[in-house]
Design an enzyme around this catalytic site. Structure first.
Site, PDB file in Angstrom:
ATOM      1  N   ASN A   1       0.805  -1.233   0.000  1.00 31.74           N
ATOM      2  CA  ASN A   1       0.000   0.000   0.000  1.00 31.74           C
ATOM      3  C   ASN A   1       0.832   1.275   0.000  1.00 31.74           C
ATOM      4  O   ASN A   1       0.381   2.309  -0.488  1.00 31.74           O
ATOM      5  CB  ASN A   1      -0.920  -0.026   1.233  1.00 31.74           C
ATOM      6  CG  ASN A   1      -1.614   1.298   1.457  1.00 31.74           C
ATOM      7  OD1 ASN A   1      -2.548   1.655   0.739  1.00 31.74           O
ATOM      8  ND2 ASN A   1      -1.143   2.055   2.438  1.00 31.74           N
TER       9      ASN A   1
ATOM     10  N   SER B   1      -3.722   2.514  -9.072  1.00 34.45           N
ATOM     11  CA  SER B   1      -4.544   3.735  -9.110  1.00 34.45           C
ATOM     12  C   SER B   1      -5.247   3.789 -10.468  1.00 34.45           C
ATOM     13  O   SER B   1      -4.726   3.251 -11.456  1.00 34.45           O
ATOM     14  CB  SER B   1      -3.642   4.965  -8.973  1.00 34.45           C
ATOM     15  OG  SER B   1      -4.355   6.138  -9.313  1.00 34.45           O
TER      16      SER B   1
ATOM     17  N   ALA C   1       3.060   6.194 -14.184  1.00 35.65           N
ATOM     18  CA  ALA C   1       3.932   5.125 -14.698  1.00 35.65           C
ATOM     19  C   ALA C   1       4.209   4.089 -13.607  1.00 35.65           C
ATOM     20  O   ALA C   1       4.206   2.875 -13.866  1.00 35.65           O
ATOM     21  CB  ALA C   1       5.243   5.721 -15.224  1.00 35.65           C
ATOM     22  N   SER C   2       4.401   4.555 -12.366  1.00 34.74           N
ATOM     23  CA  SER C   2       4.666   3.599 -11.277  1.00 34.74           C
ATOM     24  C   SER C   2       3.437   2.739 -11.026  1.00 34.74           C
ATOM     25  O   SER C   2       3.543   1.530 -10.774  1.00 34.74           O
ATOM     26  CB  SER C   2       5.080   4.333  -9.991  1.00 34.74           C
ATOM     27  OG  SER C   2       3.995   5.030  -9.408  1.00 34.74           O
ATOM     28  N   LYS C   3       2.253   3.333 -11.117  1.00 34.53           N
ATOM     29  CA  LYS C   3       1.015   2.597 -10.841  1.00 34.53           C
ATOM     30  C   LYS C   3       0.674   1.654 -12.004  1.00 34.53           C
ATOM     31  O   LYS C   3       0.087   0.587 -11.795  1.00 34.53           O
ATOM     32  CB  LYS C   3      -0.134   3.573 -10.565  1.00 34.53           C
ATOM     33  CG  LYS C   3       0.069   4.412  -9.301  1.00 34.53           C
ATOM     34  CD  LYS C   3       0.141   3.545  -8.052  1.00 34.53           C
ATOM     35  CE  LYS C   3       0.251   4.323  -6.765  1.00 34.53           C
ATOM     36  NZ  LYS C   3       0.348   3.458  -5.572  1.00 34.53           N
TER      37      LYS C   3
ATOM     38  N   ILE D   1      -9.830   9.200  -3.552  1.00 31.05           N
ATOM     39  CA  ILE D   1     -10.134   8.772  -2.185  1.00 31.05           C
ATOM     40  C   ILE D   1      -9.699   9.894  -1.229  1.00 31.05           C
ATOM     41  O   ILE D   1      -8.593  10.435  -1.378  1.00 31.05           O
ATOM     42  CB  ILE D   1      -9.386   7.459  -1.826  1.00 31.05           C
ATOM     43  CG1 ILE D   1      -9.627   6.373  -2.899  1.00 31.05           C
ATOM     44  CG2 ILE D   1      -9.803   6.967  -0.430  1.00 31.05           C
ATOM     45  CD1 ILE D   1     -11.034   5.892  -3.081  1.00 31.05           C
TER      46      ILE D   1
ATOM     47  N   TYR E   1       4.041   9.211 -11.246  1.00 30.85           N
ATOM     48  CA  TYR E   1       3.092   8.452 -10.416  1.00 30.85           C
ATOM     49  C   TYR E   1       2.298   7.456 -11.284  1.00 30.85           C
ATOM     50  O   TYR E   1       2.179   6.275 -10.940  1.00 30.85           O
ATOM     51  CB  TYR E   1       2.155   9.446  -9.728  1.00 30.85           C
ATOM     52  CG  TYR E   1       1.152   8.839  -8.784  1.00 30.85           C
ATOM     53  CD1 TYR E   1       1.510   8.448  -7.495  1.00 30.85           C
ATOM     54  CD2 TYR E   1      -0.193   8.681  -9.165  1.00 30.85           C
ATOM     55  CE1 TYR E   1       0.566   7.915  -6.621  1.00 30.85           C
ATOM     56  CE2 TYR E   1      -1.128   8.149  -8.298  1.00 30.85           C
ATOM     57  CZ  TYR E   1      -0.744   7.766  -7.026  1.00 30.85           C
ATOM     58  OH  TYR E   1      -1.686   7.233  -6.151  1.00 30.85           O
TER      59      TYR E   1
HETATM   60  P1  NAP Z   1      -1.210   8.678   2.536  1.00 30.29           P
HETATM   61  O1  NAP Z   1      -2.351   9.104   3.404  1.00 30.29           O
HETATM   62  O2  NAP Z   1      -0.215   9.693   2.086  1.00 30.29           O
HETATM   63  O3  NAP Z   1      -0.466   7.467   3.247  1.00 30.29           O
HETATM   64  C1  NAP Z   1       0.648   6.842   2.659  1.00 30.29           C
HETATM   65  C2  NAP Z   1       1.361   6.039   3.711  1.00 30.29           C
HETATM   66  O4  NAP Z   1       2.533   5.431   3.117  1.00 30.29           O
HETATM   67  C3  NAP Z   1       1.835   6.867   4.887  1.00 30.29           C
HETATM   68  O5  NAP Z   1       1.553   6.195   6.087  1.00 30.29           O
HETATM   69  C4  NAP Z   1       3.353   6.976   4.631  1.00 30.29           C
HETATM   70  O6  NAP Z   1       4.141   7.096   5.799  1.00 30.29           O
HETATM   71  C5  NAP Z   1       3.632   5.631   3.999  1.00 30.29           C
HETATM   72  N1  NAP Z   1       4.917   5.600   3.306  1.00 30.29           N
HETATM   73  C6  NAP Z   1       5.419   6.513   2.447  1.00 30.29           C
HETATM   74  N2  NAP Z   1       6.628   6.129   2.011  1.00 30.29           N
HETATM   75  C7  NAP Z   1       6.912   4.951   2.619  1.00 30.29           C
HETATM   76  C8  NAP Z   1       8.011   4.053   2.575  1.00 30.29           C
HETATM   77  N3  NAP Z   1       9.073   4.297   1.811  1.00 30.29           N
HETATM   78  N4  NAP Z   1       7.961   2.943   3.350  1.00 30.29           N
HETATM   79  C9  NAP Z   1       6.886   2.668   4.131  1.00 30.29           C
HETATM   80  N5  NAP Z   1       5.807   3.478   4.200  1.00 30.29           N
HETATM   81  C10 NAP Z   1       5.824   4.606   3.461  1.00 30.29           C
HETATM   82  O7  NAP Z   1      -1.744   7.999   1.191  1.00 30.29           O
HETATM   83  P2  NAP Z   1      -3.106   7.242   0.859  1.00 30.29           P
HETATM   84  O8  NAP Z   1      -3.970   8.208   0.160  1.00 30.29           O
HETATM   85  O9  NAP Z   1      -3.600   6.512   2.038  1.00 30.29           O
HETATM   86  O10 NAP Z   1      -2.566   6.226  -0.251  1.00 30.29           O
HETATM   87  C11 NAP Z   1      -2.291   4.859   0.020  1.00 30.29           C
HETATM   88  C12 NAP Z   1      -2.010   4.161  -1.301  1.00 30.29           C
HETATM   89  O11 NAP Z   1      -3.158   4.284  -2.164  1.00 30.29           O
HETATM   90  C13 NAP Z   1      -0.833   4.754  -2.079  1.00 30.29           C
HETATM   91  O12 NAP Z   1      -0.123   3.740  -2.733  1.00 30.29           O
HETATM   92  C14 NAP Z   1      -1.518   5.664  -3.086  1.00 30.29           C
HETATM   93  O13 NAP Z   1      -0.709   5.878  -4.220  1.00 30.29           O
HETATM   94  C15 NAP Z   1      -2.746   4.841  -3.405  1.00 30.29           C
HETATM   95  N6  NAP Z   1      -3.840   5.636  -3.972  1.00 30.29           N
HETATM   96  C16 NAP Z   1      -4.406   6.666  -3.264  1.00 30.29           C
HETATM   97  C17 NAP Z   1      -5.436   7.393  -3.857  1.00 30.29           C
HETATM   98  C18 NAP Z   1      -6.130   8.535  -3.146  1.00 30.29           C
HETATM   99  O14 NAP Z   1      -6.980   9.170  -3.765  1.00 30.29           O
HETATM  100  N7  NAP Z   1      -5.824   8.794  -1.885  1.00 30.29           N
HETATM  101  C19 NAP Z   1      -5.874   7.079  -5.144  1.00 30.29           C
HETATM  102  C20 NAP Z   1      -5.263   6.040  -5.817  1.00 30.29           C
HETATM  103  C21 NAP Z   1      -4.245   5.313  -5.222  1.00 30.29           C
HETATM  104  P3  NAP Z   1       4.530   8.532   6.422  1.00 30.29           P
HETATM  105  O15 NAP Z   1       3.372   8.865   7.257  1.00 30.29           O
HETATM  106  O16 NAP Z   1       5.754   8.189   7.207  1.00 30.29           O
HETATM  107  O17 NAP Z   1       4.785   9.460   5.283  1.00 30.29           O
END
Ligand code: NAP
Length: 248
Positions: free
Chosen positions: A91, A143, A158-160, A189, A156
């Site tokens: 995640n 994503s 490209a990674s996804k 989200i 982003y």
């Molecule tokens: P978020 O609130 O920013 O949370 C991301 C989490 O990942 C944080 O707890 C962060 O820790 C942790 N993290 C970052 N770099 C890390 C690393 N190198 N090793 C371990 N943990 C790490 O993001 P989110 O919105 O919940 O997103 C979660 C996932 O869903 C991501 O992969 C994101 O790309 C994907 N996603 C999100 C959305 C959206 O709309 N929110 C849409 C599509 C996909 P810190 O607190 O220490 O920074």
């Protein structure tokens, strides 16, 4: 009996946002939960307490998912402590958005390391345990922009998109040992990641969504329960969109 009773789940980046919702939902369905974040802070501590309050085991680890060595050490510690790994949710993810003309090489490399290489690291680390068990479910957080692309998010997206190729390949490699691998493609989200966007950009996104609202982390967590459990025992190599119909 709860859907995930007796299972151990590993979730990266779970102190907040979508990862936290997955950890809590898994615990409420009876799973023991090991989760990681870059730091072990008060958020991780409070999550541990919430999970333990549900009568299952919860433990947070400080581990950088972008490092193979750290990921291998993390998974070893989890197996010593919990005895198995049944579900892995890759995640952890970050954004460094910019138009290509302004995007630095460092921001490209960092996104690939944290969003894509992390899935390689953790999947490699759990695979020997899952192979011995002859079972497992791996869930990669992609994503919708990994499928559609998005201006200003070439790194982003490209990674996804890379995660989708990885998911389909691992599903083919490990399927004969009953290890499944699927991806989730969330849309818009509401988490700290999207709260950074301006009101105008957020309104622009919600206007395009047939369900006319942003998703909640729990909307994504519910699909993780399905993919992590036997309810999805014949589902592998798939990308499930959780986006309010944004991609239709
Ligand atoms: P978020 O609130 O920013 O949370 C991301 C989490 O990942 C944080 O707890 C962060 O820790 C942790 N993290 C970052 N770099 C890390 C690393 N190198 N090793 C371990 N943990 C790490 O993001 P989110 O919105 O919940 O997103 C979660 C996932 O869903 C991501 O992969 C994101 O790309 C994907 N996603 C999100 C959305 C959206 O709309 N929110 C849409 C599509 C996909 P810190 O607190 O220490 O920074």
């Amino acid at each position: 009996m709860k859907i995930l009773e007796g299972k151990t789940a590993v979730i990266t980046g779970a102190s907040r946002g979508i990862g936290r919702a997955i950890a809590l939902k898994f615990a409420s369905e009876g799973a023991n939960v090991a989760f990681s974040d870059l730091r072990y802070d008060e958020l991780a501590e409070s999550l541990e307490k919430e999970i333990s309050g549900m009568g299952v085991k919860g433990k947070g680890y400080a581990s950088d998912a972008s490092s193979l060595q750290a990921s291998e050490e993390f998974v070893k510690e989890v197996v010593n402590e919990f005895g198995s790994v049944d579900i892995l949710v890759n995640n952890a993810g970050i954004t460094r958005d910019n138009l290509l003309m302004r995007m630095s090489e460092d921001d490209w490399d960092l996104i690939m390391k944290v969003n894509l290489k992390s899935a390689f690291n953790l999947t490699k680390a759990v695979q020997s345990f899952m192979l011995k068990q002859r079972s497992g479910s791996i869930i990669n957080m992609s994503s919708v922009v990994g499928v559609s692309g998005n201006a200003g998010q070439s790194n982003y997206s490209a990674s996804k998109a890379g995660l989708i190729g990885f998911t389909k390949s691992i599903a083919q490699e490990l399927g004969s040992r009953s290890i499944r691998c699927n991806a989730i493609a969330p849309g818009f989200i509401i988490t700290e990641m999207t709260e950074k966007l301006s009101e105008e950009v957020r309104k622009g996104w919600t206007d395009k969504i047939p369900l006319k609202r942003g998703g909640t982390p729990e909307d994504v967590a519910n699909v993780c329960v399905f993919l992590g459990s036997e309810l999805s025992s014949y589902v592998t190599g798939q990308v499930i969109s959780v986006c309010g119909g944004m991609n239709t």
